[in-house]
Design a protein around this motif. Structure first.
Motif, PDB file in Angstrom:
ATOM      1  N   TYR A 149     -24.392-100.784  30.485  1.00  0.00           N
ATOM      2  CA  TYR A 149     -25.442-100.252  31.349  1.00  0.00           C
ATOM      3  C   TYR A 149     -25.255 -98.773  31.655  1.00  0.00           C
ATOM      4  N   TYR A 150     -24.062 -98.340  31.859  1.00  0.00           N
ATOM      5  CA  TYR A 150     -23.803 -96.927  32.127  1.00  0.00           C
ATOM      6  C   TYR A 150     -22.709 -96.438  31.173  1.00  0.00           C
ATOM      7  N   SER A 151     -23.109 -96.334  29.924  1.00  0.00           N
ATOM      8  CA  SER A 151     -22.189 -95.939  28.860  1.00  0.00           C
ATOM      9  C   SER A 151     -22.304 -94.436  28.625  1.00  0.00           C
ATOM     10  N   SER A 152     -21.173 -93.798  28.468  1.00  0.00           N
ATOM     11  CA  SER A 152     -21.136 -92.364  28.217  1.00  0.00           C
ATOM     12  C   SER A 152     -19.970 -92.058  27.289  1.00  0.00           C
ATOM     13  N   LYS A 153     -20.217 -91.117  26.384  1.00  0.00           N
ATOM     14  CA  LYS A 153     -19.131 -90.730  25.475  1.00  0.00           C
ATOM     15  C   LYS A 153     -18.017 -89.997  26.213  1.00  0.00           C
ATOM     16  N   ASP A 154     -18.347 -89.460  27.386  1.00  0.00           N
ATOM     17  CA  ASP A 154     -17.352 -88.706  28.159  1.00  0.00           C
ATOM     18  C   ASP A 154     -16.583 -89.586  29.138  1.00  0.00           C
ATOM     19  N   LEU A 173     -17.422 -84.611  38.818  1.00  0.00           N
ATOM     20  CA  LEU A 173     -17.130 -84.617  37.394  1.00  0.00           C
ATOM     21  C   LEU A 173     -18.211 -83.889  36.620  1.00  0.00           C
ATOM     22  N   PRO A 174     -17.862 -83.391  35.435  1.00  0.00           N
ATOM     23  CA  PRO A 174     -18.883 -82.697  34.626  1.00  0.00           C
ATOM     24  C   PRO A 174     -20.045 -83.619  34.284  1.00  0.00           C
ATOM     25  N   ALA A 175     -21.246 -83.026  34.179  1.00  0.00           N
ATOM     26  CA  ALA A 175     -22.441 -83.801  33.866  1.00  0.00           C
ATOM     27  C   ALA A 175     -22.329 -84.392  32.469  1.00  0.00           C
ATOM     28  N   SER A 176     -22.940 -85.579  32.314  1.00  0.00           N
ATOM     29  CA  SER A 176     -22.942 -86.250  31.015  1.00  0.00           C
ATOM     30  C   SER A 176     -24.212 -87.074  30.903  1.00  0.00           C
ATOM     31  N   THR A 177     -24.550 -87.456  29.655  1.00  0.00           N
ATOM     32  CA  THR A 177     -25.716 -88.300  29.414  1.00  0.00           C
ATOM     33  C   THR A 177     -25.264 -89.753  29.373  1.00  0.00           C
ATOM     34  N   PHE A 178     -25.833 -90.570  30.256  1.00  0.00           N
ATOM     35  CA  PHE A 178     -25.480 -91.980  30.347  1.00  0.00           C
ATOM     36  C   PHE A 178     -26.567 -92.810  29.677  1.00  0.00           C
ATOM     37  N   SER A 179     -26.120 -93.849  28.893  1.00  0.00           N
ATOM     38  CA  SER A 179     -27.046 -94.660  28.102  1.00  0.00           C
ATOM     39  C   SER A 179     -26.950 -96.119  28.521  1.00  0.00           C
ATOM     40  N   GLU A 180     -28.052 -96.810  28.362  1.00  0.00           N
ATOM     41  CA  GLU A 180     -28.092 -98.248  28.630  1.00  0.00           C
ATOM     42  C   GLU A 180     -28.453 -98.975  27.339  1.00  0.00           C
ATOM     43  N   VAL A 188     -31.730 -94.032  26.423  1.00  0.00           N
ATOM     44  CA  VAL A 188     -30.971 -92.901  26.955  1.00  0.00           C
ATOM     45  C   VAL A 188     -31.583 -92.472  28.281  1.00  0.00           C
ATOM     46  N   SER A 189     -30.804 -92.436  29.312  1.00  0.00           N
ATOM     47  CA  SER A 189     -31.290 -91.988  30.611  1.00  0.00           C
ATOM     48  C   SER A 189     -31.105 -90.475  30.726  1.00  0.00           C
ATOM     49  N   THR A 190     -31.411 -89.957  31.909  1.00  0.00           N
ATOM     50  CA  THR A 190     -31.319 -88.511  32.118  1.00  0.00           C
ATOM     51  C   THR A 190     -29.877 -88.070  32.297  1.00  0.00           C
ATOM     52  N   GLN A 191     -29.711 -86.753  32.290  1.00  0.00           N
ATOM     53  CA  GLN A 191     -28.373 -86.180  32.454  1.00  0.00           C
ATOM     54  C   GLN A 191     -27.937 -86.321  33.910  1.00  0.00           C
ATOM     55  N   LEU A 192     -26.713 -86.863  34.132  1.00  0.00           N
ATOM     56  CA  LEU A 192     -26.247 -87.179  35.477  1.00  0.00           C
ATOM     57  C   LEU A 192     -24.915 -86.493  35.758  1.00  0.00           C
ATOM     58  N   ILE A 193     -24.721 -86.147  37.036  1.00  0.00           N
ATOM     59  CA  ILE A 193     -23.463 -85.568  37.493  1.00  0.00           C
ATOM     60  C   ILE A 193     -22.749 -86.619  38.337  1.00  0.00           C
ATOM     61  N   PRO A 194     -21.610 -87.179  37.883  1.00  0.00           N
ATOM     62  CA  PRO A 194     -20.881 -88.180  38.678  1.00  0.00           C
ATOM     63  C   PRO A 194     -20.145 -87.523  39.840  1.00  0.00           C
ATOM     64  N   ILE A 195     -20.290 -88.128  41.006  1.00  0.00           N
ATOM     65  CA  ILE A 195     -19.551 -87.695  42.193  1.00  0.00           C
ATOM     66  C   ILE A 195     -18.764 -88.909  42.677  1.00  0.00           C
ATOM     67  N   VAL A 196     -17.444 -88.829  42.615  1.00  0.00           N
ATOM     68  CA  VAL A 196     -16.577 -89.985  42.898  1.00  0.00           C
ATOM     69  C   VAL A 196     -16.034 -89.859  44.311  1.00  0.00           C
ATOM     70  N   ILE A 197     -16.114 -90.988  45.058  1.00  0.00           N
ATOM     71  CA  ILE A 197     -15.638 -91.026  46.444  1.00  0.00           C
ATOM     72  C   ILE A 197     -14.623 -92.168  46.566  1.00  0.00           C
ATOM     73  N   LYS A 198     -13.454 -91.863  47.185  1.00  0.00           N
ATOM     74  CA  LYS A 198     -12.431 -92.890  47.439  1.00  0.00           C
ATOM     75  C   LYS A 198     -12.107 -92.868  48.932  1.00  0.00           C
ATOM     76  N   ASN A 199     -12.443 -93.973  49.577  1.00  0.00           N
ATOM     77  CA  ASN A 199     -12.155 -94.096  51.009  1.00  0.00           C
ATOM     78  C   ASN A 199     -10.717 -94.569  51.164  1.00  0.00           C
ATOM     79  N   GLN A 200      -9.891 -93.848  51.885  1.00  0.00           N
ATOM     80  CA  GLN A 200      -8.471 -94.174  52.014  1.00  0.00           C
ATOM     81  C   GLN A 200      -8.245 -95.506  52.723  1.00  0.00           C
ATOM     82  N   THR A 201      -9.219 -95.964  53.497  1.00  0.00           N
ATOM     83  CA  THR A 201      -9.067 -97.270  54.161  1.00  0.00           C
ATOM     84  C   THR A 201      -9.262 -98.418  53.181  1.00  0.00           C
ATOM     85  N   ASN A 202      -9.957 -98.152  52.072  1.00  0.00           N
ATOM     86  CA  ASN A 202     -10.161 -99.154  51.031  1.00  0.00           C
ATOM     87  C   ASN A 202      -9.783 -98.538  49.691  1.00  0.00           C
TER      88      ASN A 202
END
Length: 749
Positions: A149-154, A173-180, A188-202
């Motif tokens: 569903y959210y496949s990317s070469k990167d 993270l750098p933008a990449s093209t994600f495919s389903e 092929v979906s649009t170009q997306l920029i991943p933003i990763v969040i890690k909550n220290q409580t979880n």
């Protein structure tokens, strides 16, 4: 020896006194040279400044782009961190995933992602303990989610799995093209920029937000080109507007741009993301202007044509002048020649004609003085009656001849009035003598009388010479323009009439025409075909608010800017004298109200009003406003620091409730003071009675209603607080000098 010297002197004089042809040719070539010099100077001067302005403009564009990106990234990170505190996320973080509870979390995800302002395309919550992921429309095992569903070469499944071992809270993270993938087809979906969040409580929960890179680019990017990049400190691309990578030069942290190859690279690091934003601008849009062969050829061709035209025009002008000189020399043979002009042809004309003009002038002067006295004594009795009632002139109209009435309105400059000790009537008398002389030469039966100290009235029996009247008046106008620095005139010409009883109509017609004069200090001739609609200046609600705010706060810069802007608009549409004076009156009225509100002495305002009355050009108006408005605003600002509670409350309340029933007793009750104390206090502080100030505000609002629309007079009175139409009429005339119906008639004239 003397004879030889005289014979030699004439050729030398001819050499030292160049001909008219040479003077003209030199003058035209000088003008061409000055114009070419100005063009070349302009090119050299401005070519360097253009680059600086373009660089400043591109730096500003990049700053605005960075502010938008950084603000949005910060908002996304804070919003996701808040979402990560959801109790449902902590409850689902177990080895055995609760799909029923996961369905409810999906509903909350959908509601969260419905906020379009976050520019989030989707968000995946990755539970490490159960190796399950959920997004806005489904849940799946992590390997299925990231491979199908959210496949990317990167970003592979192993990449996301490894993020649990890295220590950070947020990461872009750098933008990449994600495919389903669906069966054998690849969407092929649009170009997306991943933003990763890690909550220290979880720590075993990973939240991945996918920002729509293209939408953010279209919303935030500002530049003259679409070539835009986001890179990190080692110039690794995070986003590219064109999708292709770019090789960047080294960036100097002490500069905001660098030129490399055929491009300029404008760059700046964001304070939140610590990413570097880059706009690439082609050199062609920034570099200084380069000399163009077409421009040089065109300039050279223009110079050649100009010199050739100067030569031909000088020849054409010189030829008839030479013939004229020969004719005058033959006509005035025997008179001594003394050269006064530096141009020999003009010197001959000047000297030879002088004798003829002097003789003719002496004869004409003698006759004119006699004729003027006769005409003056013949009409002196009627003149006395004219000033009281112009209808007495009817007896002077000949019943058997068509006639036109011409009214001359003279406006004298202050410098002339100082020289003649404010005796306008004496100055008008000299002008009347000249006008009468010219008109009687053309139209023998015509007469010219002085009505007022600044008005002349002519009755012209044109007959068959009707067509030449316009040329005659234009000639008069040109002569009067010689003294334009001291005096200028407005000439109103009536229609053609034939009966004696129509004189009053013609007289009213020319008086009305005077109001249609265009604003300026030039002499103008107005005919009966002039537009009968008089324009009046009034403020729109937004302008009213801006002007009042500037005066209330004493904002000098904003007030001067407003006046200059309005003067420029009036000047652009070539407004008439009536409209410009209406604008000046509007500014003075608002300033007077501001002075009353701030309890200031209006003597300074009256001095400014007197100066404005003697302004006859837009430049003069601007100078007076620039000189006096700062003085007015300084007084207002200084007074605001000593604000009076009682009067300020009264002013503010009247501005908001002038249309209501307002009495002194009511205002005294609101202030918790006695009626007599409020009346005396208000009079001492403002110099105005309370009732007069209420009526002043109401009449000002009524004038605006009568100016802007076709509202009935009775309705206008009711809207501003008058229930009795007679009271409204009486107060309106007291403050404006005319009745509401007379004011409306002028507005619609």
């Amino acid at each position: 020896m003397n004879r030889i010297a005289s014979l030699l002197a004439f050729p030398i004089a001819r050499i030292k006194s160049p001909s008219l042809f040479l003077w003209l040719l030199i003058s035209y070539i000088t003008i061409v040279t000055l114009l070419v010099s100005f063009i070349l100077y302009s090119v050299f001067f401005y070519r360097g400044h253009i680059k600086e302005e373009v660089i400043t403009y591109n730096n500003l564009n990049l700053k605005n782009t960075i502010d938008s990106y950084e603000g949005k990234i910060s908002l996304i990170e804070n919003s996701i961190l808040s979402f990560s505190m959801n109790d449902k996320i902590a409850a689902l973080d177990k080895p055995n995933f609760d799909y029923a509870a996961g369905s409810k979390l999906i509903d909350e995800l959908q509601m969260y992602l419905s906020n379009q302002s976050l520019y989030l395309e989707n968000m995946i919550i990755y539970f490490q303990k159960s190796n399950v992921t959920i997004e806005k429309s489904r849940g799946a095992d992590a390997d299925v989610m990231f491979q199908r569903y959210y496949s990317s070469k990167d970003y592979s499944y192993e990449f996301w799995k490894s993020q649990f071992d890295n220590l950070y809270v947020t990461r872009i993270l750098p933008a990449s093209t994600f495919s389903e993938y669906e069966y054998l087809n690849k969407k092929v979906s649009t170009q997306l920029i991943p933003i990763v969040i890690k909550n220290q409580t979880n720590p075993s929960v990973l939240i991945i937000a996918f920002a729509d890179a293209r939408k953010m680019f279209e919303a935030f990017h500002q530049s003259i080109t679409n070539e835009f990049y986001i890179v990190d400190d080692v110039q690794r691309p995070y986003f590219s507007s064109g999708g292709a990578d770019e090789t960047f030069p080294a960036f100097d942290r002490n500069s905001s741009f660098v030129k490399h190859g055929n491009n300029y690279y404008f760059y700046k690091k964001g304070d939140t993301s610590r990413l570097t934003y880059v706009n690439v601008i082609p050199d062609d849009t920034i570099s200084q202007m380069k000399w163009n062969i077409n421009f040089v050829l065109l300039l050279a061709l223009a110079v050649v044509i100009s010199i050739l035209a100067a030569f031909l025009f000088s020849v054409q002008f010189n030829r008839p002048v030479k013939q004229l000189v020969l004719a005058i020399q033959q006509l005035t043979t025997g008179f001594p020649w003394q050269k006064h002009s530096s141009i020999k042809e003009f010197a001959i004309i000047q000297d030879k004609v002088r004798h003829l003009l002097d003789s003719n002038f002496d004869i004409s002067q003698n006759l004119e003085e006699k004729n003027s006295l006769l005409r003056h004594y013949a009409y002196i009795n009627q003149l006395k009656n004219i000033r009281g009632n112009a209808s007495y002139l009817t007896d002077l109209i000949k019943s058997n001849q068509p006639y036109r009435v011409v009214l001359f309105k003279l406006t004298f400059r202050p410098q002339l009035l100082e020289e003649i000790a404010d005796d306008e009537e004496r100055a008008t008398l000299f002008i009347r003598a000249y006008i009468d002389k010219i008109l009687t030469e053309k139209y023998p039966d015509s007469l010219t009388l002085q009505l007022e100290s600044d008005q002349l009235l002519s009755v012209i029996y044109s007959g068959d010479a009707e067509l030449s009247l316009e040329d005659t008046l234009d000639g008069l106008k040109e002569v009067l323009e010689l003294d334009q620095a001291y005096c200028f005139s407005t000439i109103a010409v009536s229609a053609r009439y034939e009966r004696q009883e129509e004189f009053k109509v013609s007289f009213e017609q020319v008086k009305s025409l005077l109001q249609h004069r265009k604003f300026g200090s030039d002499n103008q001739v107005l005919w009966e075909s002039a537009d009968s609609k008089l324009a009046n200046y009034y403020l729109m609600p937004a302008q009213e608010e801006e002007l009042n705010a500037s005066l209330t706060s004493g904002n000098e810069g904003q007030l001067i800017q407003f006046v200059k802007r309005e003067l420029a608009a009036i000047r652009k549409k070539e407004a008439g004298e009536h409209e410009v004076r209406s604008f000046v009156s509007c500014i003075v009225d608002r300033a007077k109200r501001a002075f009353i509100v701030n309890q200031l002495d209006i003597e300074l305002l009256q001095t400014m009003q007197t100066r404005l009355a003697h302004c006859h050009t837009f430049e003069e108006l601007e100078l007076v406003f620039e000189e006096w408005l700062p003085r007015l605003t300084d007084l207002i600002k200084s007074k605001k620091e000593k604000k009076d509670h009682i009067t300020s409350f009264v002013f503010d309340y009247l501005e908001q409730h002038y249309a209501h029933d307002i009495t002194l007793d009511m205002m005294a009750d609101k202030l918790n003071i006695t009626r007599s104390y409020l009346s005396t206090y208000f009079r001492e502080k403002t110099g105005t009675y309370f009732v007069d100030y209420v009526n002043l505000i109401r009449v000002s609002r009524a004038k605006e209603l009568l100016s802007r629309s076709d509202v009935k007079i009775g309705d206008a009175a009711a809207r501003v607080g008058y229930q009795n139409i007679n009271s409204f009429n009486r107060m309106f005339k007291k403050f404006t000098g005319v009745t509401p119906s007379e004011f409306r008639k002028v507005e619609r004239a």
